[in-house]
Design an enzyme around this catalytic site. Structure first.
Site, PDB file in Angstrom:
ATOM      1  N   GLN A 101       0.825  -1.209   0.000  1.00 21.88           N
ATOM      2  CA  GLN A 101       0.000   0.000   0.000  1.00 21.88           C
ATOM      3  C   GLN A 101       0.862   1.264   0.000  1.00 21.88           C
ATOM      4  O   GLN A 101       0.484   2.274  -0.601  1.00 21.88           O
ATOM      5  CB  GLN A 101      -0.935  -0.025   1.221  1.00 21.88           C
TER       6      GLN A 101
ATOM      7  N   LYS B 158      -2.722  -1.021   6.705  1.00 17.61           N
ATOM      8  CA  LYS B 158      -3.696  -2.085   6.433  1.00 17.61           C
ATOM      9  C   LYS B 158      -4.119  -2.689   7.756  1.00 17.61           C
ATOM     10  O   LYS B 158      -3.350  -2.670   8.722  1.00 17.61           O
ATOM     11  CB  LYS B 158      -3.062  -3.177   5.576  1.00 17.61           C
TER      12      LYS B 158
ATOM     13  N   ASP C 212     -11.798  -3.962   2.084  1.00 12.24           N
ATOM     14  CA  ASP C 212     -10.966  -4.920   1.359  1.00 12.24           C
ATOM     15  C   ASP C 212     -11.780  -6.227   1.395  1.00 12.24           C
ATOM     16  O   ASP C 212     -13.010  -6.156   1.567  1.00 12.24           O
ATOM     17  CB  ASP C 212      -9.585  -5.063   2.036  1.00 12.24           C
TER      18      ASP C 212
HETATM   19  P1  NDP Z   1     -14.489  -9.119  -1.867  1.00 10.52           P
HETATM   20  O1  NDP Z   1     -14.573  -9.635  -0.488  1.00 10.52           O
HETATM   21  O2  NDP Z   1     -15.536  -8.214  -2.380  1.00 10.52           O
HETATM   22  O3  NDP Z   1     -14.345 -10.324  -2.895  1.00 10.52           O
HETATM   23  C1  NDP Z   1     -13.315 -11.251  -2.764  1.00 10.52           C
HETATM   24  C2  NDP Z   1     -13.443 -12.271  -3.883  1.00 10.52           C
HETATM   25  O4  NDP Z   1     -12.271 -13.086  -3.889  1.00 10.52           O
HETATM   26  C3  NDP Z   1     -14.603 -13.218  -3.683  1.00 10.52           C
HETATM   27  O5  NDP Z   1     -15.043 -13.650  -4.938  1.00 10.52           O
HETATM   28  C4  NDP Z   1     -13.974 -14.349  -2.891  1.00 10.52           C
HETATM   29  O6  NDP Z   1     -14.647 -15.587  -3.006  1.00 10.52           O
HETATM   30  C5  NDP Z   1     -12.625 -14.431  -3.575  1.00 10.52           C
HETATM   31  N1  NDP Z   1     -11.631 -14.985  -2.653  1.00 10.52           N
HETATM   32  C6  NDP Z   1     -11.292 -14.503  -1.427  1.00 10.52           C
HETATM   33  N2  NDP Z   1     -10.371 -15.284  -0.855  1.00 10.52           N
HETATM   34  C7  NDP Z   1     -10.138 -16.272  -1.729  1.00 10.52           C
HETATM   35  C8  NDP Z   1      -9.286 -17.385  -1.712  1.00 10.52           C
HETATM   36  N3  NDP Z   1      -8.486 -17.644  -0.658  1.00 10.52           N
HETATM   37  N4  NDP Z   1      -9.275 -18.194  -2.814  1.00 10.52           N
HETATM   38  C9  NDP Z   1     -10.085 -17.940  -3.869  1.00 10.52           C
HETATM   39  N5  NDP Z   1     -10.912 -16.879  -3.934  1.00 10.52           N
HETATM   40  C10 NDP Z   1     -10.943 -16.075  -2.884  1.00 10.52           C
HETATM   41  O7  NDP Z   1     -13.047  -8.417  -1.953  1.00 10.52           O
HETATM   42  P2  NDP Z   1     -12.513  -7.357  -3.028  1.00 10.52           P
HETATM   43  O8  NDP Z   1     -13.107  -7.601  -4.344  1.00 10.52           O
HETATM   44  O9  NDP Z   1     -12.611  -6.026  -2.404  1.00 10.52           O
HETATM   45  O10 NDP Z   1     -10.956  -7.727  -3.065  1.00 10.52           O
HETATM   46  C11 NDP Z   1     -10.403  -8.610  -4.026  1.00 10.52           C
HETATM   47  C12 NDP Z   1      -8.911  -8.343  -4.152  1.00 10.52           C
HETATM   48  O11 NDP Z   1      -8.694  -6.999  -4.591  1.00 10.52           O
HETATM   49  C13 NDP Z   1      -8.109  -8.476  -2.869  1.00 10.52           C
HETATM   50  O12 NDP Z   1      -6.818  -8.931  -3.193  1.00 10.52           O
HETATM   51  C14 NDP Z   1      -8.016  -7.039  -2.359  1.00 10.52           C
HETATM   52  O13 NDP Z   1      -6.917  -6.859  -1.517  1.00 10.52           O
HETATM   53  C15 NDP Z   1      -7.838  -6.320  -3.678  1.00 10.52           C
HETATM   54  N6  NDP Z   1      -8.165  -4.893  -3.698  1.00 10.52           N
HETATM   55  C16 NDP Z   1      -9.364  -4.432  -3.244  1.00 10.52           C
HETATM   56  C17 NDP Z   1      -9.654  -3.086  -3.328  1.00 10.52           C
HETATM   57  C18 NDP Z   1     -10.974  -2.534  -2.924  1.00 10.52           C
HETATM   58  O14 NDP Z   1     -11.169  -1.330  -3.088  1.00 10.52           O
HETATM   59  N7  NDP Z   1     -11.913  -3.335  -2.433  1.00 10.52           N
HETATM   60  C19 NDP Z   1      -8.666  -2.116  -3.844  1.00 10.52           C
HETATM   61  C20 NDP Z   1      -7.471  -2.718  -4.366  1.00 10.52           C
HETATM   62  C21 NDP Z   1      -7.251  -4.051  -4.268  1.00 10.52           C
HETATM   63  P3  NDP Z   1     -15.747 -15.999  -1.875  1.00 10.52           P
HETATM   64  O15 NDP Z   1     -16.943 -15.158  -2.163  1.00 10.52           O
HETATM   65  O16 NDP Z   1     -15.958 -17.457  -2.085  1.00 10.52           O
HETATM   66  O17 NDP Z   1     -15.121 -15.704  -0.552  1.00 10.52           O
HETATM   67  O1  2IT Z   2      -5.828  -2.637  -1.452  1.00  7.32           O
HETATM   68  C1  2IT Z   2      -6.362  -1.515  -1.529  1.00  7.32           C
HETATM   69  O2  2IT Z   2      -5.855  -0.583  -2.150  1.00  7.32           O
HETATM   70  C2  2IT Z   2      -7.663  -1.324  -0.872  1.00  7.32           C
HETATM   71  N1  2IT Z   2      -8.208  -2.265  -0.304  1.00  7.32           N
HETATM   72  C3  2IT Z   2      -8.317   0.023  -0.867  1.00  7.32           C
HETATM   73  C4  2IT Z   2      -7.747   0.879   0.219  1.00  7.32           C
HETATM   74  C5  2IT Z   2      -8.433   2.192   0.450  1.00  7.32           C
HETATM   75  O3  2IT Z   2      -8.026   2.842   1.431  1.00  7.32           O
HETATM   76  O4  2IT Z   2      -9.325   2.594  -0.293  1.00  7.32           O
END
Ligand code: NDP
Ligand code: 2IT
Length: 445
Positions: A111, A126, A166
């Protein structure tokens, strides 16, 4: 003065035993920094890297809460306040049973450089908990969030540390966390981002990470004289990031063949349509069930226990979680014709897979650049909160596009090679330089 990469990594491993994800994230950075450090020894003299790998502060706390049946549960809560060099600590909260200190340190470390690349005034942090939200009632989620915030509130603030969502933390959880913070502090402030639009949230924050991923991908294609139209795209995950990555890609004419969750993949040969995506959003965000329920509906094929990576396509966008692409998956992607990877999740590719992509001429862009749109719009939410006003949807979307293009430009500045663009090196050096210069300017503190 020369940088001794091997000695640096050995010392890091000794000091942080069992923190495999954290060590992996540091190694990914260090692997592309050696030449830069050797030609700019000021960073070695000031021990910038040694200082950066030590979080400024780590808070670990007990989170007791009560189930609906009155049973008592205890989870562990964390906040890693990694770096406040260029702004208040900023980064999401993750609620997932796998959460531990190593995972949060890797995410907090990434981050720092991601936030630096956005050009905005946000430091790196985080947090989260090993709490598993699956199968919990709404009331249980609320009690957990309230207990979590009853401790965390002491350490955060609009100008100190601003958490967001997240994995496992979305609009619902941010609402409960914000409500509890406000009650304890008697203070309505921009202490969290990802808030509801009626109470201090920013337009486009929900969509920002996914839209930003596609804006960045468009730049990757543009410099090669290519476009997204009709490209076959594999997306993993079906949460916040995957949903809006898919939405933007479909709207721009791409054929999104897959999405997935922790139990399997859904595949649609003719490409997922916007109507299909509504079904997926409803299933994951409201019903909160797994994708197997869609098998056979709307021509979806469900591949139980499978990842998307062996299906023939042009582009892969991993949007689920860390290390979801191991070396064998990387080989499957190459065999399936994939020529471009942009990481939507944080560190979705193992180091061996990354090396395989680079060695095989597959264009690879790392998470800290590709997924920076989410935190960038979080920073825009913070500035709207401190100014007491709201930008329009169009204004935020335009700013997001500009930020993603500027990240791509910075990467070209630091990562241009005779063979093309080294996205890993470009992102790491550009991200590092801003925080390193700030560290030197602010003295030994
Ligand atoms: P969500 O909780 O909305 O979705 C997570 C997704 O990933 C779900 O489909 C989940 O499946 C799947 N998942 C989680 N853990 C596992 C695993 N161990 N193996 C396989 N699939 C898995 O999270 P986000 O969409 O917010 O986050 C997804 C990724 O993006 C993460 O790496 C996060 O750090 C990153 N990220 C998020 C940001 C944000 O603004 N939200 C910004 C930048 C990066 P299930 O439903 O079965 O649990
Ligand atoms: O991994 C990421 O950049 C996030 N989960 C979003 C962080 C934020 O402060 O919006």
């Amino acid at each position: 003065m020369q940088f001794n990469e091997k000695a640096f990594m050995e010392a890091l491993k000794l000091k942080n035993p069992n923190e495999n994800e954290f060590i992996q994230a540091v190694e990914e950075l260090v692997l592309s920094l050696s030449d830069f450090l050797n030609t700019n020894p000021i960073y070695l003299e000031h021990k910038v890297l040694e200082r950066l790998v030590e979080p400024e502060r780590t808070i670990i706390f007990r989170v007791p809460w009560m189930r609906d049946n009155s049973e008592i549960e205890v989870n562990r809560g964390f906040r890693v306040q990694f770096s406040s060099l260029i702004g208040p600590y900023k980064g999401g909260l993750r609620f997932h049973q796998s959460v531990n200190l190593s995972i949060l340190k890797f995410l907090g470390f990434e981050q720092i450089f991601k936030n630096s690349l956005t050009g905005l005034p946000i430091g790196g942090g985080k947090g989260g908990s090993d709490f598993d939200p699956k199968g919990k009632s709404d009331a249980e989620i609320m009690r957990f969030c309230q207990s979590f915030m009853s401790e965390l509130f002491r350490y955060i603030g609009a100008e100190t540390d601003v958490p967001a969502g997240d994995i496992g933390v979305g609009a619902r959880e941010i609402g409960y966390l914000f409500g509890q913070y406000k009650k304890l502090q008697n203070n309505f402030s921009g202490v969290l981002t990802g808030k509801g639009l009626d109470w201090g949230g920013s337009d486009i924050r929900t969509e920002a990470t996914g839209y930003g991923i596609i804006y960045f991908l468009l730049e990757m294609l543009k410099v090669r004289g290519d476009s997204l139209a009709d490209k076959k795209v594999l997306i993993s995950g079906s949460g916040n990031v995957a949903q809006y990555t898919a939405e933007k890609a479909i709207n721009l004419g791409a054929k999104v063949l897959t999405m997935s969750d922790s139990l399997g993949t859904i595949y649609k040969a003719e490409g997922i349509k916007i109507e299909d995506l509504e079904l997926i959003k409803n299933l994951k965000n409201k019903i909160r069930a797994d994708l197997s329920q869609l098998d056979g509906q709307n021509s979806f094929q469900y591949l139980a226990g499978k990842k998307p990576w062996s299906i023939q396509a042009d582009i892969a966008l991993p949007c689920a979680t860390q290390n979801e692409i191991i070396l064998d998956d990387a080989k499957d992607l190459k065999n399936g014709g994939v020529k471009m990877i942009a990481e939507g999740a944080n560190m979705p590719s193992e180091l061996g897979a990354v090396k395989f992509f680079v060695d095989n001429g597959i264009i690879f862009a790392p998470a800290k650049a590709v997924n920076a749109g989410g935190v960038a719009v979080s920073a825009l939410e913070m500035s709207q909160n401190s100014m007491g006003l709201r930008f329009s949807r169009e204004q935020v979307d335009e700013k997001l596009k500009t930020i993603m293009v500027s990240i791509h430009n910075k990467i070209i500045e630091y990562g241009k090679t005779d063979q093309g663009i080294d996205y890993i090196k470009g992102a790491n050096i550009a991200g590092f330089k801003r925080v390193a210069d700030s560290m030197i300017a602010q003295g030994l503190v």
